[in-house]
Design a protein around this motif. Structure first.
Motif, mmCIF file in Angstrom:
data_model
loop_
_atom_site.group_PDB
_atom_site.id
_atom_site.type_symbol
_atom_site.label_atom_id
_atom_site.label_comp_id
_atom_site.label_asym_id
_atom_site.label_seq_id
_atom_site.Cartn_x
_atom_site.Cartn_y
_atom_site.Cartn_z
ATOM 1 N N TYR A 1 -5.895 8.574 -1.315
ATOM 2 C CA TYR A 1 -5.164 8.075 -2.485
ATOM 3 C C TYR A 1 -4.337 6.856 -2.076
ATOM 4 C CZ TYR A 1 -6.465 12.467 -4.713
ATOM 5 O OH TYR A 1 -7.173 13.513 -5.242
ATOM 6 N N ASN A 2 -5.034 5.807 -1.702
ATOM 7 C CA ASN A 2 -4.386 4.548 -1.314
ATOM 8 C C ASN A 2 -4.328 3.648 -2.545
ATOM 9 O OD1 ASN A 2 -3.626 2.043 -0.155
ATOM 10 N ND2 ASN A 2 -5.780 1.568 0.285
ATOM 11 N N VAL A 3 -3.135 3.487 -3.123
ATOM 12 C CA VAL A 3 -2.965 2.627 -4.291
ATOM 13 C C VAL A 3 -2.500 1.255 -3.822
ATOM 14 C CG1 VAL A 3 -1.557 2.220 -6.342
ATOM 15 C CG2 VAL A 3 -2.563 4.466 -5.943
ATOM 16 N N TRP A 4 -3.149 0.214 -4.326
ATOM 17 C CA TRP A 4 -2.755 -1.158 -3.978
ATOM 18 C C TRP A 4 -2.948 -2.132 -5.138
ATOM 19 C CZ3 TRP A 4 -6.541 -4.894 -4.307
ATOM 20 C CH2 TRP A 4 -7.860 -4.437 -4.356
ATOM 21 N N GLY B 1 2.004 5.429 -9.140
ATOM 22 C CA GLY B 1 0.640 5.651 -8.671
ATOM 23 C C GLY B 1 -0.106 6.732 -9.421
ATOM 24 N N GLY C 1 0.633 5.797 -1.026
ATOM 25 C CA GLY C 1 -0.150 6.930 -1.506
ATOM 26 C C GLY C 1 0.123 8.153 -0.662
ATOM 27 N N HIS D 1 0.848 -1.194 0.000
ATOM 28 C CA HIS D 1 0.000 0.000 0.000
ATOM 29 C C HIS D 1 0.880 1.238 0.000
ATOM 30 C CE1 HIS D 1 -3.935 -1.886 1.002
ATOM 31 N NE2 HIS D 1 -3.156 -2.803 1.549
ATOM 32 N N PHE E 1 7.535 5.353 -6.884
ATOM 33 C CA PHE E 1 6.137 5.001 -6.617
ATOM 34 C C PHE E 1 5.205 6.197 -6.823
ATOM 35 C CE2 PHE E 1 8.206 1.355 -4.809
ATOM 36 C CZ PHE E 1 7.288 0.332 -4.962
#
Length: 425
Positions: A277-280, A335, A272, A270, A331
């Motif tokens: 804005y939690n990108v997984w 993202g 962000g 995880h 990252f």
């Protein structure tokens, strides 16, 4: 699934991989506790001296490279299938020379100087249904294996307490500390969440965990890692590493019929700039045993992570699961945060793997319910007992316990952890 609202000490966390009171509740409760004590709607103090129940004997270490089912005592569920290695998957070429062991937990005892218990009524980002506490009914070591076992609140305090009471433990260390009846009932489940924050953290290395996942509808176990300090900011800006998490239902599928139960595990990174804005999805990998007729509760499996300053990779039972090299542009670029939400790259002064370039610590927990189980998925033989449009999902879950409680048992519904070992990178 996002569990923590932010801060290293925060509870809750993780990825997006979720009427009537029955007269026979007492009989069902015997599956989890030997007796029930009716209490009034008063604050209840914690107890930590209860002896653990009978548990399977330890399988000697070092473990064999193949997965082995632990023999169970008379109280354990019988007839579990023998664990089998993945078939039809190319074996990953693992280095023959073992790295230097820098830390290990063999669980010869439950060392509370090493493992801090969270004691909290916080249900986290995912609105789970448990109160985490420090109690040997929920976390204990027996014969070299750690057990984390969910139990029923009403087994100790009575069914009426859920509708009229307030539950709080004196050693609460994370607010909110009280679970009170009102719009919904008191949290119907007791469980444990332990962590090595303050005792052990590391940056880069190879992690090896030998564990067996629980079996039982709506149980959600996880072995994962959080940053020792929120160097880049609150969750998920400083990252989160999920080594393994599963949904423990026997027969759970998406609306289109894809299995999402105990035969499937997932691992996730995880990241962000903030919780909005939690990108997984770009860093999430799964492995299913459905095709070979196995699952992750049929015995011990080996979960591994290889972590360097340029790469993170994950393995299950010595087979490659997935991973990522340091992305070009970092990252932040991966993202899409340069475009949305834009602004300063919060990781620009970090290493190639930032935010995964700082020390992380271990977290082990067993949750129940919550938004990890989405509405619209199908469960057999009974559907999901709550939905997220209800004003009282925990009450709905509890009052349909005759649907899910028969799938639980005191030993089989526990997460078993044989060891955790960390080698240099």
């Amino acid at each position: 699934m996002p569990r923590d609202a932010g801060g290293v000490a925060g509870l809750g966390r993780r990825s997006s991989i979720g009427s009537r009171r029955s007269a026979d509740a007492a009989a069902a409760l015997l599956l989890v506790a030997a007796s029930a004590v009716i209490v009034s709607a008063a604050i209840v103090g914690a107890g930590v001296s209860n002896p653990p129940p009978a548990t399977p004997r330890r399988i000697g270490r070092p473990p064999p490279p193949t997965v082995v089912r632990a023999p169970g005592p008379p109280s354990a569920p019988r007839g579990r299938p023998q664990a089998v290695p993945n078939r039809g998957v190319q074996q990953q070429q693992w280095p023959r020379n073992r790295r230097k062991l820098i830390w290990s937990e063999e669980f010869d005892r439950l060392d509370e100087n090493l493992w801090e218990h969270l004691v909290t009524a916080s249900r986290g980002f995912n609105d789970e249904f448990q109160y985490y506490r420090n109690d040997r009914r929920n976390s204990y070591v027996n014969n070299g294996v750690l057990y984390i076992q969910p139990t029923l609140t009403a087994a100790e305090y009575g069914d009426d307490f859920l509708y009229k009471g307030q539950l709080q433990y004196n050693n609460c260390n994370l607010k909110p500390c009280a679970s009170a009846s009102g719009k919904d009932i008191v949290t119907p489940i007791q469980s444990a969440r332990i962590r090595t924050l303050g005792s052990f953290g590391f940056r880069y290395g190879r992690v090896e965990v030998r564990a067996r996942m629980p079996r039982g509808d709506w149980i959600w176990p996880a072995i994962w890692m959080k940053p020792v300090e929120n160097f880049y900011g609150g969750w998920p800006a400083s990252g989160e590493i999920d080594i393994v998490e599963v949904r423990s239902n026997r027969k759970l599928t998406t609306a289109s019929g894809v299995s999402q139960g105990i035969d499937r595990m997932g691992t996730t990174l995880h990241f962000g700039p903030n919780s909005s804005y939690n990108v997984w999805r770009l860093t999430h990998w799964e492995r299913s045993l459905e095709d070979v007729g196995g699952d992750y509760s049929d015995g011990f499996h080996i979960y591994e992570m290889s972590w360097t300053e340029k790469k993170i990779e994950f393995f299950v039972d010595k087979t490659y699961l997935g991973g990522i090299d340091a992305p070009q542009g970092g990252f932040w670029k991966l993202g899409g945060f340069d475009e949305n939400p834009g602004g300063k790259n919060i990781w620009e002064n970090g290493g190639p793997m930032a935010p995964f370039d700082r020390q992380f610590f271990f977290v082990l927990n067993v949750a129940v319910g919550g938004r990890f189980f989405p509405d619209g998925w199908k469960n057999y033989p009974y559907p999901k007992p709550w939905n997220w449009t209800s004003p009282h999902p925990m009450q709905d879950f509890w009052e349909k316990r005759n649907w899910w409680l028969p799938t639980w048992d005191p030993v089989g519904s526990s997460m078993w952890v044989d060891y955790i070992r960390v080698y240099d990178s």
